[in-house]
Each structure stands twice: as structure tokens, then as C-alpha cells.
Scaffold this motif. Structure first.
Motif, PDB file in Angstrom:
ATOM      1  N   UNK A  33       0.845  -1.184   0.000  1.00 19.59           N
ATOM      2  CA  UNK A  33       0.000   0.000   0.000  1.00 19.59           C
ATOM      3  C   UNK A  33       0.888   1.244   0.000  1.00 19.59           C
ATOM      4  N   UNK A  34       0.760   2.026  -1.046  1.00 18.04           N
ATOM      5  CA  UNK A  34       1.648   3.179  -1.258  1.00 18.04           C
ATOM      6  C   UNK A  34       1.537   4.206  -0.147  1.00 18.04           C
ATOM      7  N   UNK A  35       0.344   4.482   0.331  1.00 19.65           N
ATOM      8  CA  UNK A  35       0.195   5.536   1.345  1.00 19.65           C
ATOM      9  C   UNK A  35       0.772   5.098   2.693  1.00 19.65           C
ATOM     10  N   UNK A  36       0.583   3.844   3.085  1.00 24.24           N
ATOM     11  CA  UNK A  36       1.182   3.366   4.334  1.00 24.24           C
ATOM     12  C   UNK A  36       2.706   3.370   4.250  1.00 24.24           C
ATOM     13  N   UNK A  79      10.693   5.959  -5.530  1.00 19.86           N
ATOM     14  CA  UNK A  79       9.909   5.021  -6.337  1.00 19.86           C
ATOM     15  C   UNK A  79       8.589   4.666  -5.662  1.00 19.86           C
ATOM     16  N   UNK A  80       8.587   4.567  -4.340  1.00 18.52           N
ATOM     17  CA  UNK A  80       7.328   4.310  -3.626  1.00 18.52           C
ATOM     18  C   UNK A  80       6.366   5.465  -3.856  1.00 18.52           C
ATOM     19  N   UNK A  81       6.860   6.688  -3.765  1.00 23.78           N
ATOM     20  CA  UNK A  81       5.997   7.861  -3.945  1.00 23.78           C
ATOM     21  C   UNK A  81       5.507   8.000  -5.382  1.00 23.78           C
ATOM     22  N   UNK A  82       6.335   7.592  -6.338  1.00 28.02           N
ATOM     23  CA  UNK A  82       5.961   7.704  -7.749  1.00 28.02           C
ATOM     24  C   UNK A  82       4.897   6.683  -8.119  1.00 28.02           C
ATOM     25  N   UNK A  83       4.876   5.535  -7.426  1.00 25.63           N
ATOM     26  CA  UNK A  83       3.853   4.545  -7.716  1.00 25.63           C
ATOM     27  C   UNK A  83       4.383   3.161  -8.016  1.00 25.63           C
TER      28      UNK A  83
END
Length: 143
Positions: A33-36, A79-83
Motif C-alpha cells: 500500500x503506497x500511502x502506508x 519510487x514508492x511515492x511515484x507509484x
């Protein structure tokens, strides 16, 4: 005997670092989950900054011998923030090991002296992994 005083900033930093690691673990557990994962990264970095101070944190991450680990760690965060959370977490994990790998033996030694965790780490299968992480020669150890 007087106990050493831990400042309020360090207490908050320890909490933020713990929550950051927890959120990151939950983010991985809940199918990346990107937001977590992003919240975990922000909490972890702010916690480290509060524990050791902002200037020392910058010096820690950006010394010449830690450039490679920092590049992987912060690149993974990006990379996590980009998706791309799966690739990002893999890069972050590699960077984390490169950055904080020197602290693993100290943390494991501390954990071996804890009541419940020490018993788990003393189990034969787990003990072999712990010995390898601590850099002990397991071939000479009695079985």
C-alpha cells in the motif's frame, strides 16, 4: 542511583521511528500500500532526525562511505511515492542494510539479553541465523 535522562525529543523520535517501521511493515503486509509505505518512510526519517539531531542525521546519510546505501534508500522512497512500491521497497531494503548493517550485531546482542526475545533467538535454527548476522564463525561452534 540516578537513571540517565532521555530528552523528550529522543522519546518522540523513538516513537516515530517505531511507528515508521510499523507502518512500513503494514504497508508491505497489505500488498504494498503506497500511502502506508510513504507514511512509514516519513515517520522513520523524522524519528531518526529527532533521535540523533538533524545535522548528525544529514552527516550520517551523506558521508562518502554511505553514499551508495543512501542513494538506494532515498531512491526507493522516491519510487514508492511515484507509484512503484514493490521495486521501491526492495531498493529501500537494500539501502537500509547498507546504511544500518553495522548496527545489527549491537541490536542482536541487546535483544539476546531480553526475556522473551532472547529465548526465541536462542533456538537452534534461529541461533545459526543470528550467529551469521553477528559475524560469528558457526563452523567451530558446538552443535
Amino acid at each position: 542511583m540516578a537513571e540517565p535522562m532521555i530528552s523528550d525529543f529522543k522519546k518522540i523520535g523513538i516513537g516515530l521511528t517505531g511507528f515508521g517501521m510499523g507502518f512500513t511493515f503494514l504497508g508491505v503486509l497489505l500488498l504494498f500500500d503506497k500511502s502506508l509505505l510513504a507514511m512509514g518512510n516519513v515517520m522513520f526519517l523524522s524519528g531518526v532526525g529527532l533521535i540523533i539531531g538533524a545535522q548528525r542525521a544529514v552527516r550520517f546519510f551523506f558521508t562518502r562511505k554511505r553514499y551508495k546505501g543512501s542513494a538506494f534508500f532515498f531512491g526507493g522512497m522516491t519510487l514508492v511515492l511515484v507509484g512503484w512500491p514493490i521495486i521501491g521497497i526492495c531498493l529501500e531494503a537494500w539501502g537500509f542494510v547498507n546504511l544500518f548493517g553495522d548496527f545489527f550485531p549491537v541490536a542482536l546482542t541487546f535483544m539476546q539479553n531480553m526475556p522473551v526475545i532472547g529465548n526465541i533467538l536462542a533456538m537452534p535454527a534461529v541461533q545459526q541465523v543470528v550467529d551469521r548476522l553477528m559475524g560469528l564463525n558457526t563452523k567451530d561452534a558446538p552443535v
